[in-house]
Design a protein around this motif. Structure first.
Motif, short mmCIF file in Angstrom:
data_model
loop_
_atom_site.label_atom_id
_atom_site.label_comp_id
_atom_site.label_asym_id
_atom_site.label_seq_id
_atom_site.Cartn_x
_atom_site.Cartn_y
_atom_site.Cartn_z
N VAL A 123 19.48 52.96 34.37
CA VAL A 123 19.26 52.65 32.95
C VAL A 123 20.29 51.64 32.43
CG1 VAL A 123 19.17 53.58 30.61
CG2 VAL A 123 18.16 54.86 32.50
N THR A 124 21.58 51.95 32.60
CA THR A 124 22.60 51.02 32.12
C THR A 124 22.68 49.77 33.00
OG1 THR A 124 24.19 52.49 33.22
CG2 THR A 124 24.05 52.62 30.82
N GLY A 125 22.27 49.91 34.25
CA GLY A 125 22.18 48.72 35.10
C GLY A 125 21.15 47.75 34.56
N LEU A 126 20.03 48.29 34.09
CA LEU A 126 18.98 47.46 33.50
C LEU A 126 19.46 46.84 32.19
CD1 LEU A 126 16.03 46.57 33.88
CD2 LEU A 126 15.34 48.55 32.52
N LEU A 127 20.16 47.64 31.38
CA LEU A 127 20.72 47.11 30.14
C LEU A 127 21.71 45.99 30.43
CD1 LEU A 127 21.39 50.37 28.07
CD2 LEU A 127 19.67 48.61 27.59
N SER A 128 22.49 46.16 31.49
CA SER A 128 23.46 45.13 31.86
C SER A 128 22.78 43.83 32.25
CB SER A 128 24.34 45.63 33.02
OG SER A 128 25.24 44.62 33.44
N ARG A 129 21.73 43.95 33.04
CA ARG A 129 21.00 42.73 33.42
C ARG A 129 20.40 42.05 32.19
NH1 ARG A 129 19.76 45.95 37.97
NH2 ARG A 129 17.82 46.73 37.04
N GLY A 130 19.89 42.86 31.26
CA GLY A 130 19.34 42.30 30.04
C GLY A 130 20.39 41.62 29.20
N MET A 131 21.56 42.25 29.09
CA MET A 131 22.67 41.67 28.32
C MET A 131 23.11 40.34 28.93
SD MET A 131 25.09 41.99 25.89
CE MET A 131 25.71 43.63 25.52
N ASP A 146 31.14 45.49 27.44
CA ASP A 146 31.24 45.29 28.88
C ASP A 146 29.95 45.58 29.63
OD1 ASP A 146 33.71 44.19 29.11
OD2 ASP A 146 34.76 46.04 29.60
N LEU A 147 28.84 45.78 28.89
CA LEU A 147 27.53 45.81 29.55
C LEU A 147 27.21 44.46 30.17
CD1 LEU A 147 25.29 47.88 27.09
CD2 LEU A 147 25.69 48.38 29.52
N ASP A 148 27.97 43.42 29.78
CA ASP A 148 27.74 42.10 30.37
C ASP A 148 28.43 41.92 31.72
OD1 ASP A 148 30.41 41.70 29.76
OD2 ASP A 148 30.06 40.18 28.21
N SER A 191 29.80 45.67 37.07
CA SER A 191 30.52 46.80 37.65
C SER A 191 31.45 47.48 36.66
CB SER A 191 31.34 46.34 38.87
OG SER A 191 32.28 45.35 38.50
N SER A 192 31.20 47.29 35.36
CA SER A 192 32.05 47.91 34.34
C SER A 192 31.77 49.40 34.24
CB SER A 192 31.81 47.25 32.98
OG SER A 192 30.49 47.50 32.53
N THR A 193 32.65 50.10 33.53
CA THR A 193 32.49 51.54 33.33
C THR A 193 31.17 51.87 32.65
OG1 THR A 193 34.89 51.84 33.12
CG2 THR A 193 33.50 53.59 32.22
N VAL A 194 30.83 51.15 31.62
CA VAL A 194 29.61 51.45 30.88
C VAL A 194 28.37 51.08 31.69
CG1 VAL A 194 29.61 49.22 29.67
CG2 VAL A 194 28.42 51.18 28.67
N THR A 195 28.42 50.02 32.47
CA THR A 195 27.27 49.63 33.29
C THR A 195 26.99 50.67 34.37
OG1 THR A 195 27.62 47.27 32.91
CG2 THR A 195 26.35 47.88 34.85
N ARG A 196 28.02 51.25 34.93
CA ARG A 196 27.84 52.24 35.99
C ARG A 196 27.59 53.65 35.47
NH1 ARG A 196 32.33 53.05 38.13
NH2 ARG A 196 33.70 51.59 37.05
N SER A 197 27.71 53.85 34.16
CA SER A 197 27.68 55.19 33.61
C SER A 197 26.32 55.88 33.73
CB SER A 197 28.10 55.17 32.13
OG SER A 197 27.15 54.46 31.35
N GLN A 198 25.23 55.14 33.60
CA GLN A 198 23.90 55.75 33.59
C GLN A 198 23.00 55.23 34.71
OE1 GLN A 198 22.34 58.05 31.48
NE2 GLN A 198 24.34 58.55 30.66
N GLY A 199 23.63 54.74 35.75
CA GLY A 199 22.85 54.30 36.91
C GLY A 199 21.85 53.20 36.58
#
Length: 251
Positions: free
Chosen positions: A63-71, A48-50, A53-61
């Motif tokens: 950092v995970t927001g950047l991972l989400s955009r990359g995914m 769900d990094l894709d 607004s998922s739990t994992v995307t919001r978990s690390q602010g």
């Protein structure tokens, strides 16, 4: 479905504890099962990094927001390059990150990195356990729920889990175990989404009825919408199954 995905990951983490223990020579313990359960919970949220607004995307602010955009960018790029004429979708959420093929690729990469680097193992375990703790806080109450809901509380809890994981072996922890849990957690996430109305591209990159990104899943009569009572049945069954397997392993 963040919480329900996490609970299915708990079941996977506990279920693979026995073969992992046999392969690594470390018998199952209550603490060890807790560690595997948390890692499985975190791994089951990775796809769900894709979603922005998922739990994992919001978990690390950030950092995970950047991972989400990359995914999402990677998913869209792969979709555009591999789509068939009959495919019609946005190519981001529930696409590349929700395919078993990608789960195997990510699990292999994580396992290799963790095998080569102690620090990679520590970082992967910390991240997975952090995400798992944040997602599973709904199963707690009072001060514990409030603590896990904060970044600092979850980070410290994840640090403790990481220390337990890294000190469980006399030598360097086998990195492949982390990669295996990541792959299995991602696959069980996709299977969970296959029970919902939308389905997921389980067969990618194989064409099904002219579509390479065909959304497949359970028979229509078995599917449900997220947030309805069947999702809670899956959650309860996963937690009950994890508890039963854990008790069986320790007796």
């Amino acid at each position: 479905m963040g919480f329900s995905h996490a609970t299915t990951g708990v079941l996977v983490g506990v279920a693979v504890a026995t073969p992992l223990a046999a392969a690594t020579g470390t018998p199952p313990t209550p603490v060890g099962l807790l560690v595997w359960a948390l890692l499985g919970a975190g791994a089951a949220l990775v796809p769900d990094l894709d979603h922005p607004s998922s739990t994992v995307t919001r978990s690390q602010g950030f950092v995970t927001g950047l991972l989400s955009r990359g995914m999402r960018a990677l998913s869209l790029a792969v979709y555009e390059r591999t789509r068939a004429p009959a495919d019609r979708s946005d190519g981001e959420h529930r696409h590349l990150g929700h395919t078993p093929a990608f789960a195997v690729a990510v699990g292999t990469a994580v396992g290799l990195l963790c095998h080569l680097s102690w620090w990679a193992s520590a970082a992967a375990v910390w991240f997975l356990s952090f995400v798992g703790l944040r997602a599973l806080r709904r199963a707690t109450w009072g001060w514990l729920r409030a603590t896990l809901g904060s970044w600092t509380g979850a980070a410290l809890g994840a640090l403790g889990v990481t220390a337990l994981f890294l000190t469980a072996w006399d030598d360097r922890p086998p990195g492949w175990t982390v990669g295996l849990l990541v792959a299995l957690g991602m696959v069980v996430h996709s299977l969970g989404d296959a029970l919902t109305s939308s389905g997921v591209p389980l067969a990618w990159p194989v064409r099904i009825n002219g579509r390479r990104w065909a959304m497949l899943g359970a028979p229509r009569w078995m599917r449900f919408r997220t947030g309805t009572w069947p999702e809670w049945v899956v959650t309860a069954a996963s937690l009950t199954g994890a508890a039963a397997v854990g008790c069986a392993l320790l007796t």
